[in-house]
Design a protein around this motif. Structure first.
Motif, PDB file in Angstrom:
ATOM      1  N   PRO A  81      42.578  88.309  45.441  1.00  0.00           N
ATOM      2  CA  PRO A  81      44.025  88.184  45.253  1.00  0.00           C
ATOM      3  C   PRO A  81      44.776  88.455  46.559  1.00  0.00           C
ATOM      4  O   PRO A  81      44.269  89.153  47.455  1.00  0.00           O
ATOM      5  N   GLY A  82      45.973  87.927  46.657  1.00  0.00           N
ATOM      6  CA  GLY A  82      46.741  87.994  47.894  1.00  0.00           C
ATOM      7  C   GLY A  82      46.986  89.393  48.420  1.00  0.00           C
ATOM      8  O   GLY A  82      47.159  89.591  49.623  1.00  0.00           O
ATOM      9  N   THR A  83      47.023  90.393  47.551  1.00  0.00           N
ATOM     10  CA  THR A  83      47.298  91.750  47.998  1.00  0.00           C
ATOM     11  C   THR A  83      46.036  92.541  48.328  1.00  0.00           C
ATOM     12  O   THR A  83      46.129  93.696  48.728  1.00  0.00           O
ATOM     13  N   GLN A  88      40.287  90.121  51.700  1.00  0.00           N
ATOM     14  CA  GLN A  88      40.572  88.959  52.534  1.00  0.00           C
ATOM     15  C   GLN A  88      39.917  89.085  53.896  1.00  0.00           C
ATOM     16  O   GLN A  88      39.391  88.117  54.448  1.00  0.00           O
ATOM     17  N   ALA A  89      39.906  90.309  54.458  1.00  0.00           N
ATOM     18  CA  ALA A  89      39.258  90.529  55.753  1.00  0.00           C
ATOM     19  C   ALA A  89      37.755  90.289  55.652  1.00  0.00           C
ATOM     20  O   ALA A  89      37.138  89.708  56.555  1.00  0.00           O
ATOM     21  N   ALA A  90      37.157  90.735  54.544  1.00  0.00           N
ATOM     22  CA  ALA A  90      35.722  90.532  54.345  1.00  0.00           C
ATOM     23  C   ALA A  90      35.385  89.052  54.251  1.00  0.00           C
ATOM     24  O   ALA A  90      34.389  88.583  54.812  1.00  0.00           O
ATOM     25  N   VAL A  91      36.223  88.297  53.545  1.00  0.00           N
ATOM     26  CA  VAL A  91      35.990  86.865  53.376  1.00  0.00           C
ATOM     27  C   VAL A  91      36.230  86.107  54.680  1.00  0.00           C
ATOM     28  O   VAL A  91      35.516  85.152  55.004  1.00  0.00           O
ATOM     29  N   ALA A  92      37.217  86.542  55.455  1.00  0.00           N
ATOM     30  CA  ALA A  92      37.593  85.820  56.674  1.00  0.00           C
ATOM     31  C   ALA A  92      36.454  85.738  57.678  1.00  0.00           C
ATOM     32  O   ALA A  92      36.381  84.795  58.468  1.00  0.00           O
ATOM     33  N   LEU A 406      41.147  91.971  39.405  1.00  0.00           N
ATOM     34  CA  LEU A 406      39.967  91.104  39.431  1.00  0.00           C
ATOM     35  C   LEU A 406      40.348  89.650  39.610  1.00  0.00           C
ATOM     36  O   LEU A 406      39.520  88.822  39.955  1.00  0.00           O
ATOM     37  N   GLY A 407      41.615  89.326  39.360  1.00  0.00           N
ATOM     38  CA  GLY A 407      42.027  87.924  39.366  1.00  0.00           C
ATOM     39  C   GLY A 407      41.669  87.228  38.073  1.00  0.00           C
ATOM     40  O   GLY A 407      41.270  86.069  38.062  1.00  0.00           O
ATOM     41  N   VAL A 408      41.775  87.956  36.956  1.00  0.00           N
ATOM     42  CA  VAL A 408      41.377  87.439  35.646  1.00  0.00           C
ATOM     43  C   VAL A 408      42.627  87.285  34.778  1.00  0.00           C
ATOM     44  O   VAL A 408      43.358  88.242  34.565  1.00  0.00           O
TER      45      VAL A 408
END
Length: 409
Positions: A81-83, A88-92, A406-408
């Motif tokens: 999720p955006g927050t 996001q850093a791990a995925v980048a 979780l984005g669920v």
């Protein structure tokens, strides 16, 4: 914290994806039921999200019927999720890690300064640091260090000679293992498979028979993940045979033997062969008793604690919630045990409670897992699907904020 507006961008359910894959083949639900061996009623419930599509053996049965990869049903990889800034850093960093993996076996063309920096003691310390971060489930920090570390290890392996070369390849193997585990945690299955191949190739260069055998543990896992149980079993059996041919009876050899029995138990569990799974678990228990301690040889944790954890994991894999919950009541995982492994155990406990009709206990286990390792928990396919089904089959609960994290939907 995620906002309600985030729901608009949430991924589809496993059931929705299953239905779409079925429609692409121009099958009706009855055809899918016939090909998969499930009843028409079960197929309808899976597609409607009224029955959890989280167990590996069930997903594998559908993926084989539809001739697709299991991740096409689970929807991996996921975007945090955006927050979720750490997520996001791990995925980048996955692109940089992928590039480093592609460079394996290619000329590194190092600059003079890079060659001058090749110091095996320093590299050994850095490898230990990044693997320590992985065991702590610190995925963002792991991602930050991995690309440059892999580059430096590749240079060291290329420019070193003799015993130093073998030592450099041993460290490179550990680096690739860390990359593989990091990528799997993020659902980057294809990239993780690439890392597994690099583990196998670099292990061969160490000329250490135990290191080579240990790498086959991951090779078996690749086939297990796509439901090729006979091939996975052949690799495991071959590894156990090779272990028997290695001279000596040191703890490293004993630890590897136990780890392969656990892998065999998992393979049989996913193939729904409970008797064989129980037999290999019993053999692993005997080896752990002989070993008498928890070890982490070649990045493969094995010992009495890990066997106890797997005694919960295996019934979960077979959907035996009552047995798994009963077994979990006997398990005590030490606080000093790696957060990565403790988190996976708590996820299994949560799924066990779900199968046993105890949703509140399932939520508590999942949220404790999230406290230990937020990204690992939030990116876990089984957690997402289980929570999604629990929310779909119940009214609004106090756990809705957890579901949003979780984005669920």
């Amino acid at each position: 914290m995620p906002q309600l507006s985030d729901i608009e961008a949430l991924p589809e359910t496993n059931g929705n994806r299953l239905a779409e894959l079925r429609r692409r083949r121009r099958w009706n639900q009855q055809r899918l039921a016939t090909e998969s061996g499930y009843s028409l009623s079960a197929v309808k419930k899976f597609e409607q999200g009224l029955r959890s599509l989280d167990r590996a053996d069930v997903i594998l049965r559908f993926s084989k019927a539809l001739d697709c990869h299991p991740t096409e049903i689970t929807g991996q990889p996921y975007m945090p999720p955006g927050t979720d800034h750490d997520g996001q850093a791990a995925v980048a960093a996955t692109a940089a890690v992928h590039r480093a993996l592609l460079r394996h076996g290619r000329p590194t063309r190092p600059a003079d300064a890079e060659v001058a920096r090749v110091e095996l003691p320093s590299l050994r310390q850095r490898v230990a640091e990044v693997n320590g971060l992985r065991h702590k489930a610190a995925l963002a920090r792991t991602a930050e260090l991995l690309p440059q570390l892999l580059r430096d290890l590749q240079v060291a392996a290329e420019v070193s000679t003799g015993n130093d070369r073998r030592a450099a390849f041993d460290l490179l193997t550990s680096g690739y293992e860390c990359a593989m585990q990091y990528l799997y945690k993020l659902g980057r299955t294809w990239d993780a498979t690439l890392a597994t191949e690099r583990v196998l190739w670099s292990a061969e260069e160490t000329e250490d028979p135990l290191r080579v055998i240990a790498a086959k543990w991951y090779d078996a896992g690749e086939f297990l993940a796509i439901g090729e149980h006979d091939e996975a079993g052949a690799i495991i059996d071959g590894a156990l045979t090779d272990l028997g041919a290695v001279r000596g009876h040191g703890p490293e050899k004993t630890s590897l033997e136990g780890a392969f029995h656990l892998k065999a138990a998992l393979n049989h569990a996913r193939a729904t062969d409970q008797r064989a799974a129980d037999r290999h678990l019993k053999l692993a228990e005997e080896v752990a008793g002989e070993l008498g301690e928890d070890r982490n040889d070649y990045q493969l944790q094995f010992g009495p604690t890990n066997v106890a954890i797997w005694s919960v994991t295996l019934p979960v894999e077979m959907g035996r919630g009552r047995d798994a919950v009963r077994q979990a009541e006997r398990v005590r995982v030490p606080e000093q045990y790696a957060p990565e492994r403790r988190t996976q155990y708590l996820i299994d406990v949560g799924r066990a409670h779900f199968y046993n009709g105890q949703p509140d206990d399932a939520y508590r286990a999942f949220m404790e897992a999230e406290r230990l390792a937020p990204q690992q928990t939030r990116m876990h396919a089984g957690v997402k699907e289980t929570v999604r089904v629990m929310r779909r089959t119940a009214r609004r609960t106090p756990h809705d904020e957890f579901a949003l994290r979780l984005g669920v939907a």
